[in-house]
Design an enzyme around this catalytic site. Structure first.
Site, PDB file in Angstrom:
ATOM      1  N   TYR A   1      -0.819   1.170  19.050  1.00  0.00           N
ATOM      2  CA  TYR A   1      -0.890   1.717  20.031  1.00  0.00           C
ATOM      3  C   TYR A   1      -0.618   1.126  21.437  1.00  0.00           C
ATOM      4  CZ  TYR A   1      -2.066   5.971  23.199  1.00  0.00           C
ATOM      5  OH  TYR A   1      -1.966   6.915  24.318  1.00  0.00           O
TER       6      TYR A   1
ATOM      7  N   SER B   1      -0.580   4.653  28.895  1.00  0.00           N
ATOM      8  CA  SER B   1      -2.046   4.745  28.571  1.00  0.00           C
ATOM      9  C   SER B   1      -2.523   3.457  29.283  1.00  0.00           C
ATOM     10  CB  SER B   1      -2.100   4.610  26.881  1.00  0.00           C
ATOM     11  OG  SER B   1      -3.667   4.250  26.801  1.00  0.00           O
TER      12      SER B   1
END
Length: 257
Positions: free
Chosen positions: A153, A140
């Site tokens: 995350y 990501s």
């Protein structure tokens, strides 16, 4: 999609019941790639396999290393050598510093990091023996810099980016390619709990899958998008912290409107 050509005959996809990897699986299968789809047993995996010719379900838990090794052995026995291992199992957990969800943090690190290395350990030995293969890891853009309310995350994806860099350096000259895939926000159930006002340049799963597959066949080290967010986060990553922290706070506030 049906006319696209890819350099793989057999692709193993973990997290295949998820929105992005499921879309990639369908697109690759439509182009003639045989897909071994792995996720925990359930209706989504069954539906994926039933909905596309060339997609075979191989249910397994990525947190069980021995189970993954057995799964890879089954795949290669039935379908042939795995040319592409796309490792996409993952999750998002909200992060509130005033009420830290420790269980969510631990589960995020386990699935997003342990799940990747468990799959690498299962697929890599036969690739090394053949001196051929491609490992693609879903990261990501938010692994490049800390971001407000994104502690779980972001930390897990930072670990995955570092892992991919290490693998790239060590696998040079072995015939095994490594790609880290770093998208920005994608409109999927995985991050549905995240504040919609803070989703930067949000894109559909279809657009995300298309952008990944436009480049993945060339086996680049990195696929990252959207460009605006990529350039911003990579820039602030290289700046002194006295500059990067105010810039990130400003950008986060700006995106909230």
């Amino acid at each position: 999609m049906a006319g696209a050509k890819y350099p793989w005959k057999v692709a193993w996809i973990t997290g295949a019941s998820g929105a992005i990897c499921g879309e990639i699986a369908r697109r690759l299968a439509a182009a003639g790639v045989t897909i071994a789809a792995t996720a925990r047993p359930g209706g989504k995996l069954d539906q994926l396999a039933a909905g596309g010719e060339g997609i075979k379900a191989y249910p397994a838990d990525v947190l069980r290393p021995d189970e993954l090794k057995a799964t890879v052995a089954k795949i290669e026995s039935a379908l042939g050598p795995i040319d592409l291992a796309l490792l996409g199992a993952g999750m998002y957990a909200p992060f509130d510093i005033r009420n830290i969800d420790l269980d969510g943090f631990h589960r995020s690190m386990a699935l997003n990091v342990d799940g990747v290395i468990n799959a690498v350990a299962a697929a890599l030995p036969s690739m090394l023996a053949r001196k051929s293969g491609h490992i693609a890891i879903m990261g990501s853009l938010f692994g490049y810099a800390g971001w407000p309310e994104n502690g779980s995350y972001g930390a897990s994806k930072a670990a995955v980016i570092n892992l991919a860099e290490s693998l790239k350096l060590e696998l040079e000259g072995t015939g095994v390619a490594v790609t880290i895939i770093n998208p920005g926000f994608v409109d999927t159930p995985l991050n549905a709990a995240y504040d919609p006002k803070k989703k930067l340049y949000v894109m559909s799963k279809e657009r995300c899958a298309r952008k990944i597959l436009e480049k993945l066949g060339g086996k680049p080290y990195e696929i990252a998008f959207p460009t605006q967010v990529e350039l911003f986060l990579k820039t602030v990553r290289s700046l002194p912290r006295a500059l990067s922290f105010p810039l990130i706070r400003w950008f986060a506030r700006m995106m909230q409107g």
